[in-house]
Scaffold this motif. Structure first.
Motif, PDB file in Angstrom:
ATOM      1  N   ARG A  33     -25.410 -48.926 -24.444  1.00 33.79           N
ATOM      2  CA  ARG A  33     -24.309 -47.973 -24.472  1.00 33.79           C
ATOM      3  C   ARG A  33     -24.652 -46.760 -25.337  1.00 33.79           C
ATOM      4  N   THR A  34     -23.832 -45.716 -25.177  1.00 33.56           N
ATOM      5  CA  THR A  34     -24.008 -44.523 -25.994  1.00 33.56           C
ATOM      6  C   THR A  34     -22.802 -44.341 -26.912  1.00 33.56           C
ATOM      7  N   GLY A  35     -22.981 -43.466 -27.898  1.00 36.74           N
ATOM      8  CA  GLY A  35     -21.868 -43.086 -28.740  1.00 36.74           C
ATOM      9  C   GLY A  35     -21.006 -42.049 -28.056  1.00 36.74           C
ATOM     10  N   ILE A  36     -20.035 -41.536 -28.793  1.00 37.42           N
ATOM     11  CA  ILE A  36     -19.110 -40.546 -28.247  1.00 37.42           C
ATOM     12  C   ILE A  36     -19.846 -39.328 -27.707  1.00 37.42           C
ATOM     13  N   CYS A  37     -20.941 -38.966 -28.347  1.00 38.96           N
ATOM     14  CA  CYS A  37     -21.665 -37.758 -27.935  1.00 38.96           C
ATOM     15  C   CYS A  37     -22.411 -37.921 -26.615  1.00 38.96           C
ATOM     16  N   ARG A  38     -22.598 -39.146 -26.152  1.00 39.50           N
ATOM     17  CA  ARG A  38     -23.277 -39.473 -24.900  1.00 39.50           C
ATOM     18  C   ARG A  38     -24.794 -39.273 -24.944  1.00 39.50           C
ATOM     19  N   SER A  39     -25.311 -38.755 -26.020  1.00 43.33           N
ATOM     20  CA  SER A  39     -26.740 -38.444 -26.054  1.00 43.33           C
ATOM     21  C   SER A  39     -27.544 -39.376 -26.957  1.00 43.33           C
ATOM     22  N   ARG A  40     -26.873 -40.289 -27.654  1.00 42.40           N
ATOM     23  CA  ARG A  40     -27.556 -41.235 -28.543  1.00 42.40           C
ATOM     24  C   ARG A  40     -27.239 -42.649 -28.050  1.00 42.40           C
ATOM     25  N   ARG A  41     -28.264 -43.356 -27.604  1.00 38.87           N
ATOM     26  CA  ARG A  41     -28.088 -44.640 -26.913  1.00 38.87           C
ATOM     27  C   ARG A  41     -28.768 -45.772 -27.690  1.00 38.87           C
ATOM     28  N   ASN A  42     -28.102 -46.933 -27.661  1.00 47.85           N
ATOM     29  CA  ASN A  42     -28.681 -48.161 -28.211  1.00 47.85           C
ATOM     30  C   ASN A  42     -29.594 -48.761 -27.158  1.00 47.85           C
ATOM     31  N   VAL A  61     -20.911 -34.261 -20.659  1.00 39.38           N
ATOM     32  CA  VAL A  61     -21.582 -35.037 -19.618  1.00 39.38           C
ATOM     33  C   VAL A  61     -22.729 -35.830 -20.233  1.00 39.38           C
ATOM     34  N   SER A  62     -23.235 -36.768 -19.448  1.00 41.31           N
ATOM     35  CA  SER A  62     -24.409 -37.525 -19.848  1.00 41.31           C
ATOM     36  C   SER A  62     -25.668 -36.716 -19.551  1.00 41.31           C
ATOM     37  N   PRO A  63     -26.744 -36.916 -20.301  1.00 42.68           N
ATOM     38  CA  PRO A  63     -27.993 -36.202 -20.019  1.00 42.68           C
ATOM     39  C   PRO A  63     -28.509 -36.399 -18.600  1.00 42.68           C
ATOM     40  N   VAL A  64     -28.201 -37.525 -17.992  1.00 40.64           N
ATOM     41  CA  VAL A  64     -28.706 -37.785 -16.634  1.00 40.64           C
ATOM     42  C   VAL A  64     -27.966 -36.979 -15.582  1.00 40.64           C
ATOM     43  N   ASP A  65     -26.862 -36.339 -15.980  1.00 36.73           N
ATOM     44  CA  ASP A  65     -26.047 -35.611 -15.010  1.00 36.73           C
ATOM     45  C   ASP A  65     -26.444 -34.153 -14.847  1.00 36.73           C
ATOM     46  N   VAL A  66     -27.381 -33.667 -15.629  1.00 33.86           N
ATOM     47  CA  VAL A  66     -27.774 -32.263 -15.546  1.00 33.86           C
ATOM     48  C   VAL A  66     -29.292 -32.147 -15.538  1.00 33.86           C
TER      49      VAL A  66
END
Length: 287
Positions: A29-38, A96-101
């Motif tokens: 999962r990611t944090g609120i920012c969507r760019s930092r993932r466990n 958005v998530s990094p994978v979306d752009v």
């Protein structure tokens, strides 16, 4: 790339320590920012060296009116933000998530070389929330300083103080978006709190960073003149009366399509109050 600001908890969970949200993040999962993932118990930045936006801008667009006016900067952004502002004008890359752009592949060395190639005297980390990819901008900013380039941060200022200290030695100027002077409004509109932003402003002041502030006035949300007066009084009390203050006009965006643009008389009234409270450089934006 592995993030620098987190701790490992039981059960493969990690706690991010970059911003005041302190997100507890389960594996995958990611944090609120969507760019930092466990990733299997390791917190990784999914946007390190992968900017989604590049442009050459006049420095006044940041806005910075008193930091080398008339020059340009290389603007760079990665996806992600640790706020959820209902009026976000860059929601297509910040929410958005990094994978979306689409994105570029640019190492810190590449960014500095690109800046030099286009003869820009500085780099601006902007458009989204650069503090959510602090590792990337710190590495880039260090190399930029070694090359004699300026580093400019355009930010909402929502970050913990320890990570911020790693960036401050390389930071030359910042425009901080002071969204209101009410913690309730911060929670309602942006999903955060006011005090950490004030702490960031003071930390930058103490570090000798050139600061300018932007206050976007949204009709019926944060345009209360008594609150604006309290904000300006606080700035004056904190020896920030000389900091340029930009009152910016709101236009309908994102999830605030039903709110009309800010009347010009509201902006002018805010400017008058700011000047009455001792602010020396007050500007109106988006007019």
């Amino acid at each position: 790339m592995e993030c620098r600001y987190y701790e490992r908890l039981e059960g493969g969970v990690v706690r991010c320590q970059l911003c005041p949200h302190h997100c507890r993040i389960a594996d995958g999962r990611t944090g609120i920012c969507r760019s930092r993932r466990n990733h299997q118990g390791v917190l990784v930045s999914e946007v390190y060296a992968q900017p989604c936006a590049l442009a050459i801008d006049p420095i006044e667009k940041k806005p910075l009116y008193h930091f080398h006016p008339g020059t340009t900067c290389l603007s760079i952004a990665c996806t992600g933000c640790n706020f959820r502002c209902l009026n976000c004008q860059n929601h297509d890359i910040s929410q958005v998530s990094p994978v979306d752009v689409d994105h570029y592949r640019l190492t810190p060395e590449d960014v500095v070389s690109l800046c030099q190639k286009h003869q820009c005297p500085g780099i601006a980390y902007t458009y989204t929330e650069p503090l959510t990819y602090l590792e990337y901008i710190t590495d880039t900013a260090r190399l930029a300083h070694e090359a004699g380039l300026w580093n400019i941060l355009v930010t909402a200022g929502y970050v913990c103080q320890e990570p911020l200290k790693d960036l401050l030695p390389y930071l030359d100027a910042a425009n901080i978006d002071l969204k209101s002077f009410s913690d309730d409004i911060y929670q309602e509109v942006s999903g955060g709190h006011l005090q950490p932003v004030l702490d960031t402003i003071l930390a930058m002041r103490d570090a000798g960073v050139w600061i300018e502030l932007t206050n976007l006035l949204i009709p019926g949300i944060n345009d209360d003149m008594d609150m604006i007066r309290r904000m300006c009084r606080w700035l004056n009390e904190k020896s920030l009366a000389g900091v340029p203050l930009h009152f910016s006009r709101f236009f309908p965006r994102y999830k605030m399509q039903d709110i009309p643009p800010t009347p010009l008389h509201t902006l002018k009234a805010a400017r008058q109050i700011a000047e009455e409270e001792g602010m020396k450089r007050v500007y109106l934006g988006n007019v």
